[in-house]
Design an enzyme around this catalytic site. Sequence first.
Site, PDB file in Angstrom:
ATOM      1  CE1 TYR A 145      23.791  44.776  45.772  1.00  0.00           C
ATOM      2  CE2 TYR A 145      25.951  44.449  46.783  1.00  0.00           C
ATOM      3  CZ  TYR A 145      24.955  44.029  45.917  1.00  0.00           C
ATOM      4  OH  TYR A 145      25.135  42.885  45.193  1.00  0.00           O
ATOM      5  CG  ASP A 230      31.720  49.603  46.410  1.00  0.00           C
ATOM      6  OD1 ASP A 230      31.831  49.972  45.223  1.00  0.00           O
ATOM      7  OD2 ASP A 230      31.278  48.488  46.722  1.00  0.00           O
ATOM      8  CB  ILE A 232      31.563  49.708  41.615  1.00  0.00           C
ATOM      9  CG1 ILE A 232      30.162  49.738  42.223  1.00  0.00           C
ATOM     10  CG2 ILE A 232      32.519  48.940  42.499  1.00  0.00           C
ATOM     11  CD1 ILE A 232      29.525  48.356  42.338  1.00  0.00           C
ATOM     12  CE  LYS A 272      26.815  47.176  39.575  1.00  0.00           C
ATOM     13  NZ  LYS A 272      25.692  46.243  39.354  1.00  0.00           N
TER      14      LYS A 272
END
Length: 469
Positions: A145, A230, A232, A272
Amino acid sequence: MKFLSNKATCNSHGQDSSYFLGWEEYEKNPYHETRNPKGIIQMGLAENQLSFDLLESWLAQNPDAAGFKTNGESIFRELALFQDYHGLPAFKDALVQFMSEIRGNKVSFDSNKLVLTAGATSANETLMFCLADTGDAFLLPTPYYPGFDRDLKWRTGAEIVPIQCTSSNGFRITESALEEAYELAKRRNLRVKGVLVTNPSNPLATTLSKQELKLLLTFIATKRIHLISDEIYSGTVFNSPKFVSVMEVLIENNYMYTDIWDRVHIVYSLSKDLGLPGFRVGAIYSNDDMVVSAATKMSSFGLISSQTQYLLFIMLSDKKFTKHYLSENQKRLKQRHEMLVRGLKKIGISCLDSNAGLFCWVDMRHLLSSNTFDGEMELWKKIVYEVGLNISPGSSCHCTEPGWFRACFANMSEATLYIAIQRLKAFVDSNATNNNIQNHQPLNNTSSKKKSFSKLVFRLSFNERQRER
């Protein structure tokens, strides 16, 4: 005399990346189906707008929650007054139960080990402050990202060292890639403090396998470092294989009885999975009491409002709603994903096989004028200005291979996605026709050369930042 700080005047935020510059171009000329039908369609923003109707329906059926009432009595004054940075206990309990539900209730979470933050951006930066000092490094698998260059490095002074993954095995993490990244950090005189992964991956839209998670745990055990997972996008998994949290692998392999248990940390948010990025709800989950304590103190710089926590406590406590929402949202993501993949396939563009997320990792290597990152930027500019689509080039994600792009599909209507695909089809068809004409032109046709050269002149003028090797 210097009037501003080094932080204010430095250029290390990452805002000059093509990832962010694409957004800027979109904002100058945003597509609208009636007001600006020739504008740029935003396919660079990973927002989930497919299930707003479910959220709005719940709000309509629960007016007390939206009106900050309990049993018809207003609690507005209570919520409006000061709250400490530990967060509302009822919301934290509801959030950890929601996290367990996403994971099929195979693992449970203790709300006392949860730290609330203003989104995942804040959670990741806070963990950097807790785990690393200025100049320390975290290893990240590529592609990753683009916002991590800002989130992890800008204010903390930490460094990122890439774990180079390639398309030859679907960009999977390998032992050799981990070791090479670790050795690269050592050569740069950086102390490696941990590994950070996104699971499901942004931008790949794939889930990590149990084998990869075990490999990562073995690696951090050997090197005596941390792992940040992570997660999410954990609730967006719409195809097999199912999502496997690092917490599940920790428990299955009895790591809870080792020091590794305290060196694995999870980042989560509702941006998300629940499609609420504007609510700024993030969290850190850690088994290390010192990390929880320090992160809780740091969270005072980015708190979630009490009103937001109360509303979401009521919503997430409605198990009938959360079960229906997760199931229906995943069904809609799958349908929209299939629409994009199928549409691209018809025009000769393939995507990495994926099972999660709000985007696809699109292979456009065959459309490059040259197999270079200059060729990728040339193609990206054409897609932004000629086609009118903002997609994210792989170089902004630190991909090692030119020609890959991230294209989002959940932040627009089905009709808009159809138009985006048709625009790309027209571009590919036009390129094929032009290439065919050029292949049959005599070599001394200078006018043809001038026309071809003019197509390489674009309005965007900036230098793409140096990629990490």
